[in-house]
Design a protein around this motif. Structure first.
Motif, PDB file in Angstrom:
ATOM      1  N   SER A 156     -15.355  17.522 -56.727  1.00 40.15           N
ATOM      2  CA  SER A 156     -14.085  17.432 -55.988  1.00 40.15           C
ATOM      3  C   SER A 156     -14.284  17.768 -54.511  1.00 40.15           C
ATOM      4  O   SER A 156     -13.378  17.556 -53.702  1.00 40.15           O
ATOM      5  CB  SER A 156     -13.054  18.399 -56.578  1.00 40.15           C
ATOM      6  N   ARG A 169     -15.946  17.878 -45.218  1.00 42.98           N
ATOM      7  CA  ARG A 169     -15.338  19.172 -44.888  1.00 42.98           C
ATOM      8  C   ARG A 169     -16.392  20.278 -44.960  1.00 42.98           C
ATOM      9  O   ARG A 169     -17.546  20.031 -45.265  1.00 42.98           O
ATOM     10  CB  ARG A 169     -14.197  19.459 -45.844  1.00 42.98           C
ATOM     11  N   ILE A 211       3.990  32.942 -43.081  1.00 43.09           N
ATOM     12  CA  ILE A 211       3.755  31.503 -43.183  1.00 43.09           C
ATOM     13  C   ILE A 211       5.060  30.721 -43.187  1.00 43.09           C
ATOM     14  O   ILE A 211       5.064  29.501 -43.123  1.00 43.09           O
ATOM     15  CB  ILE A 211       2.933  31.125 -44.439  1.00 43.09           C
ATOM     16  N   PHE A 212       6.189  31.444 -43.247  1.00 44.16           N
ATOM     17  CA  PHE A 212       7.470  30.760 -43.342  1.00 44.16           C
ATOM     18  C   PHE A 212       7.906  30.239 -41.975  1.00 44.16           C
ATOM     19  O   PHE A 212       8.342  29.111 -41.830  1.00 44.16           O
ATOM     20  CB  PHE A 212       8.520  31.716 -43.909  1.00 44.16           C
ATOM     21  N   LEU A 213       7.762  31.129 -40.961  1.00 43.11           N
ATOM     22  CA  LEU A 213       8.255  30.769 -39.638  1.00 43.11           C
ATOM     23  C   LEU A 213       7.101  30.323 -38.745  1.00 43.11           C
ATOM     24  O   LEU A 213       5.985  30.815 -38.886  1.00 43.11           O
ATOM     25  CB  LEU A 213       8.949  31.976 -39.002  1.00 43.11           C
ATOM     26  N   PRO A 214       7.364  29.424 -37.817  1.00 41.47           N
ATOM     27  CA  PRO A 214       6.300  29.026 -36.889  1.00 41.47           C
ATOM     28  C   PRO A 214       6.005  30.138 -35.886  1.00 41.47           C
ATOM     29  O   PRO A 214       6.889  30.915 -35.537  1.00 41.47           O
ATOM     30  CB  PRO A 214       6.881  27.805 -36.168  1.00 41.47           C
ATOM     31  N   GLN A 235      -9.936  28.155 -37.726  1.00 38.73           N
ATOM     32  CA  GLN A 235      -9.759  26.930 -38.514  1.00 38.73           C
ATOM     33  C   GLN A 235     -10.266  27.142 -39.939  1.00 38.73           C
ATOM     34  O   GLN A 235      -9.599  26.788 -40.912  1.00 38.73           O
ATOM     35  CB  GLN A 235     -10.528  25.790 -37.814  1.00 38.73           C
ATOM     36  N   ALA A 278      -8.085  29.490 -41.903  1.00 39.53           N
ATOM     37  CA  ALA A 278      -6.866  28.778 -42.312  1.00 39.53           C
ATOM     38  C   ALA A 278      -7.132  27.935 -43.561  1.00 39.53           C
ATOM     39  O   ALA A 278      -6.299  27.870 -44.467  1.00 39.53           O
ATOM     40  CB  ALA A 278      -6.361  27.898 -41.177  1.00 39.53           C
ATOM     41  N   GLU A 279      -8.308  27.301 -43.608  1.00 35.97           N
ATOM     42  CA  GLU A 279      -8.664  26.484 -44.782  1.00 35.97           C
ATOM     43  C   GLU A 279      -8.884  27.356 -46.010  1.00 35.97           C
ATOM     44  O   GLU A 279      -8.535  26.980 -47.117  1.00 35.97           O
ATOM     45  CB  GLU A 279      -9.974  25.703 -44.500  1.00 35.97           C
ATOM     46  N   HIS A 304      -5.318  28.827 -46.853  1.00 35.50           N
ATOM     47  CA  HIS A 304      -4.237  27.840 -46.944  1.00 35.50           C
ATOM     48  C   HIS A 304      -3.004  28.318 -46.183  1.00 35.50           C
ATOM     49  O   HIS A 304      -1.881  28.349 -46.705  1.00 35.50           O
ATOM     50  CB  HIS A 304      -3.868  27.538 -48.415  1.00 35.50           C
ATOM     51  N   ILE A 305      -3.257  28.706 -44.949  1.00 41.55           N
ATOM     52  CA  ILE A 305      -2.156  29.121 -44.080  1.00 41.55           C
ATOM     53  C   ILE A 305      -2.303  28.387 -42.743  1.00 41.55           C
ATOM     54  O   ILE A 305      -3.390  27.899 -42.418  1.00 41.55           O
ATOM     55  CB  ILE A 305      -2.141  30.654 -43.853  1.00 41.55           C
ATOM     56  N   PRO A 306      -1.233  28.305 -41.953  1.00 38.59           N
ATOM     57  CA  PRO A 306      -1.352  27.684 -40.626  1.00 38.59           C
ATOM     58  C   PRO A 306      -2.307  28.474 -39.733  1.00 38.59           C
ATOM     59  O   PRO A 306      -2.420  29.698 -39.882  1.00 38.59           O
ATOM     60  CB  PRO A 306       0.084  27.730 -40.089  1.00 38.59           C
ATOM     61  N   LYS A 324     -15.573  13.060 -61.593  1.00 40.56           N
ATOM     62  CA  LYS A 324     -14.771  12.794 -60.397  1.00 40.56           C
ATOM     63  C   LYS A 324     -13.430  12.138 -60.742  1.00 40.56           C
ATOM     64  O   LYS A 324     -12.417  12.406 -60.095  1.00 40.56           O
ATOM     65  CB  LYS A 324     -15.548  11.895 -59.433  1.00 40.56           C
ATOM     66  N   PHE A 347     -10.514  14.469 -61.052  1.00 41.28           N
ATOM     67  CA  PHE A 347      -9.923  14.969 -59.797  1.00 41.28           C
ATOM     68  C   PHE A 347      -9.029  13.912 -59.174  1.00 41.28           C
ATOM     69  O   PHE A 347      -7.965  14.232 -58.635  1.00 41.28           O
ATOM     70  CB  PHE A 347     -11.020  15.374 -58.806  1.00 41.28           C
ATOM     71  N   ARG A 356       2.171  21.967 -51.217  1.00 44.66           N
ATOM     72  CA  ARG A 356       1.490  23.080 -50.558  1.00 44.66           C
ATOM     73  C   ARG A 356      -0.018  23.088 -50.807  1.00 44.66           C
ATOM     74  O   ARG A 356      -0.772  23.699 -50.045  1.00 44.66           O
ATOM     75  CB  ARG A 356       2.052  24.429 -51.034  1.00 44.66           C
ATOM     76  N   PHE A 408       0.071  22.754 -45.941  1.00 48.61           N
ATOM     77  CA  PHE A 408      -0.148  24.184 -45.695  1.00 48.61           C
ATOM     78  C   PHE A 408      -0.536  24.479 -44.252  1.00 48.61           C
ATOM     79  O   PHE A 408      -0.476  25.630 -43.815  1.00 48.61           O
ATOM     80  CB  PHE A 408      -1.157  24.800 -46.683  1.00 48.61           C
ATOM     81  N   ARG A 409      -0.897  23.437 -43.494  1.00 49.92           N
ATOM     82  CA  ARG A 409      -1.228  23.675 -42.093  1.00 49.92           C
ATOM     83  C   ARG A 409       0.016  23.909 -41.250  1.00 49.92           C
ATOM     84  O   ARG A 409      -0.078  24.320 -40.098  1.00 49.92           O
ATOM     85  CB  ARG A 409      -2.002  22.482 -41.525  1.00 49.92           C
ATOM     86  N   GLN A 410       1.182  23.593 -41.815  1.00 52.65           N
ATOM     87  CA  GLN A 410       2.441  23.787 -41.092  1.00 52.65           C
ATOM     88  C   GLN A 410       3.193  24.961 -41.699  1.00 52.65           C
ATOM     89  O   GLN A 410       3.090  25.213 -42.888  1.00 52.65           O
ATOM     90  CB  GLN A 410       3.319  22.522 -41.209  1.00 52.65           C
ATOM     91  N   PRO A 411       3.976  25.681 -40.868  1.00 51.48           N
ATOM     92  CA  PRO A 411       4.818  26.747 -41.428  1.00 51.48           C
ATOM     93  C   PRO A 411       5.787  26.185 -42.458  1.00 51.48           C
ATOM     94  O   PRO A 411       6.238  25.042 -42.330  1.00 51.48           O
ATOM     95  CB  PRO A 411       5.557  27.298 -40.207  1.00 51.48           C
ATOM     96  N   LEU A 412       6.119  26.996 -43.430  1.00 52.39           N
ATOM     97  CA  LEU A 412       6.980  26.569 -44.539  1.00 52.39           C
ATOM     98  C   LEU A 412       8.340  26.091 -44.047  1.00 52.39           C
ATOM     99  O   LEU A 412       8.884  25.099 -44.550  1.00 52.39           O
ATOM    100  CB  LEU A 412       7.156  27.767 -45.487  1.00 52.39           C
ATOM    101  N   ALA A 413       8.886  26.783 -43.046  1.00 50.95           N
ATOM    102  CA  ALA A 413      10.208  26.419 -42.525  1.00 50.95           C
ATOM    103  C   ALA A 413      10.182  25.008 -41.937  1.00 50.95           C
ATOM    104  O   ALA A 413      11.137  24.235 -42.099  1.00 50.95           O
ATOM    105  CB  ALA A 413      10.665  27.416 -41.462  1.00 50.95           C
ATOM    106  N   VAL A 414       9.083  24.661 -41.284  1.00 54.57           N
ATOM    107  CA  VAL A 414       8.966  23.338 -40.660  1.00 54.57           C
ATOM    108  C   VAL A 414       8.901  22.253 -41.725  1.00 54.57           C
ATOM    109  O   VAL A 414       9.615  21.244 -41.653  1.00 54.57           O
ATOM    110  CB  VAL A 414       7.724  23.286 -39.735  1.00 54.57           C
TER     111      VAL A 414
END
Lengths: 190, 261
Positions: free
Chosen positions: A67, A72, A105-108, A155, A158-159, A162-164, B22, B25, B97, B103-109
């Motif tokens: 997988s 990456r 992680i909720f707010l920007p 970076q 974050a990976e 799993h957060i911004p 594979k 997946f 998510r 997940f690269r963006q905030p949850l609120a967005v």
């Protein structure tokens, strides 16, 4: 052979293992066992539990190798597995409180640019990091460990988590503030 | 070679553990994406159903009649449908998510973008004939739960003196107007005014909104206007209702026997 292996990237070794060269998986174990053991030890104290978790991490990594996207970073990918296994262990033991809403992680947040000299800590802070890591919240502890000890970039962290990316910067800053508070309270202890 | 390395390589070479193929997946990833799309489609259907029901029964137009009337619109939102929509949006967010685009963006967005996109698509769908078709299909095939979803909503703790009807004018004269509501009910309304009437006299086929309140069997009209986006709305004809507040003129609507067609 060994010198050839040492120059091969992790992702190239993964491709070879997937194609059938199972022995090469040993090279990945050699590269990551010490790092992952250090990482997991920051959260779990019992040595037997640590080695069990590391074993599970490598087994899961092998089983899920197909997988993995070779474009990456393998480093982030395997750290992600280690993070998940550590969290699972802590939750089973009841050490980790399950939080359904994480406002980090909720707010920007404004994007915190990673500076080249950010990793330099003064002597006092470094000693404090070594001795007081367990005193701060696991949420901040893991980013500090990944950044200062494992030297992952924002970076990559974050990976793994799993957060911004902006949240990584926020947590590092807050983790350092927590350590500062401990430093101040230690200085005022009789 | 460490013990750990030896143990793991041993299990690998003996095939005690094997790599997951594979295709599995790809299958899990596909199922995840299908799950997201399917949940989104149901969310959009339910959300557009809420908009459609509020629109067809007139509640959508309450804000034209003031702030307090707006609260009445909110109270009329079918709670069960709203809760299902919210749950589905949360499910979509949870599934997505695990993908990096989320997940690269905030949850609120991501929640805001998802909700906005769902609302826009739902509004577009509510303006098409899909729900009329679905209701007709449900009625012809006796799917009662589905037919009931299109019934006039009962507002939660309705405010006193505030109600609204929307219907098509099927008969009209100088003193009476007969409306057919969306659910087939027939309401005969007639005006009793002295002097010059400043109320709009609708034409047959007009899609109108009647704002007022029930007094027992009677529905007292305070305002009447043509429905925006109504199918019989002539292009460019935005004649507004004017109520003569000085004389407190109202049009009495007699709520006679309801006939379902």
């Amino acid at each position: 052979m060994k010198s050839h292996l040492s120059t091969q990237k992790d992702e190239e070794i993964v491709s070879s293992v997937v194609e059938g060269d199972k022995d090469l998986f040993g090279e990945l174990i050699d590269r990551y066992e010490p790092k992952l053991t250090r990482y997991v030890r920051r959260f779990i104290q019992q040595p037997d539990d640590v080695s069990d978790i590391i074993q599970i991490v490598f087994i899961k990594a092998y089983m899920n190798l197909r997988s993995f996207d070779v474009e990456r970073s393998f480093n982030s990918w395997i750290y992600r597995i280690a993070h998940n296994e550590s969290v699972t262990y802590l939750k089973k033991r009841g050490n980790e409180k399950v939080s359904f809403i994480d406002f980090d992680i909720f707010l920007p947040h404004p994007f915190a640019k990673e500076e080249a000299d950010d990793r330099s800590l003064n002597r006092e802070m470094k000693e404090l990091l070594d001795t007081s890591l367990l005193s701060i919240s696991p949420k901040y502890r893991e980013v500090l460990v990944l950044y200062y000890y494992d030297e992952l970039s924002y970076q990559e962290i974050a990976e793994v988590l799993h957060i911004p990316i902006a949240t990584v910067g926020v947590r590092i800053r807050r983790g350092k503030e927590s350590l500062q508070k401990i430093l101040i309270s230690n200085h005022y202890q009789p | 070679m460490t013990n750990l390395k030896a143990k793991i390589l041993d299990t690998v070479k003996n095939n005690t553990i094997t790599m997951i193929p594979k295709w599995k997946f790809i299958l899990y990833s596909t199922l995840g994406i299908v799950g997201i799309i399917f949940s989104f489609l149901i969310t959009v259907f339910l959300f557009s159903l809420i908009l459609f029901v509020l629109s067809r029964h007139g509640f959508m137009y309450m804000p034209f009649f003031g702030f307090m009337a707006t609260m009445h619109t909110l109270k009329a939102i079918p709670l069960f449908l709203l809760l299902c929509t919210i749950v589905l949006l949360i499910i979509i967010e949870l599934i997505s998510r695990s993908y990096s685009f989320s997940f690269r963006q905030p949850l609120a967005v991501t929640l805001l973008l998802l909700t906005t996109f769902a609302a826009i698509v739902s509004f577009i769908i509510s303006q098409t004939g899909i729900h009329e078709y679905v209701r007709e299909y449900a009625m012809n095939h006796h799917i009662d739960p589905m037919v009931r979803m299109y019934d006039r909503p009962i507002p939660f703790r309705p405010a006193e003196g505030v109600d609204i009807l929307r219907g098509e004018v099927v008969a009209s004269s100088g003193t009476s107007t007969t409306l057919r509501l969306f659910d087939g009910a027939i309401i005969v309304a007639y005006a009793t005014t002295t002097g010059t009437s400043t109320f709009m006299i609708p034409s047959i086929g007009d899609d109108v909104i009647v704002f007022g309140n029930f007094f027992g069997e009677q529905f007292q009209i305070l305002d009447i206007r043509k429905a925006p986006f109504g199918k019989h709305m002539p292009k460019g004809d935005m004649r507004m209702m004017i109520r003569d507040t000085d004389r407190q003129e109202t049009v009495k609507v007699f709520y006679s026997e309801i006939k379902r067609q």
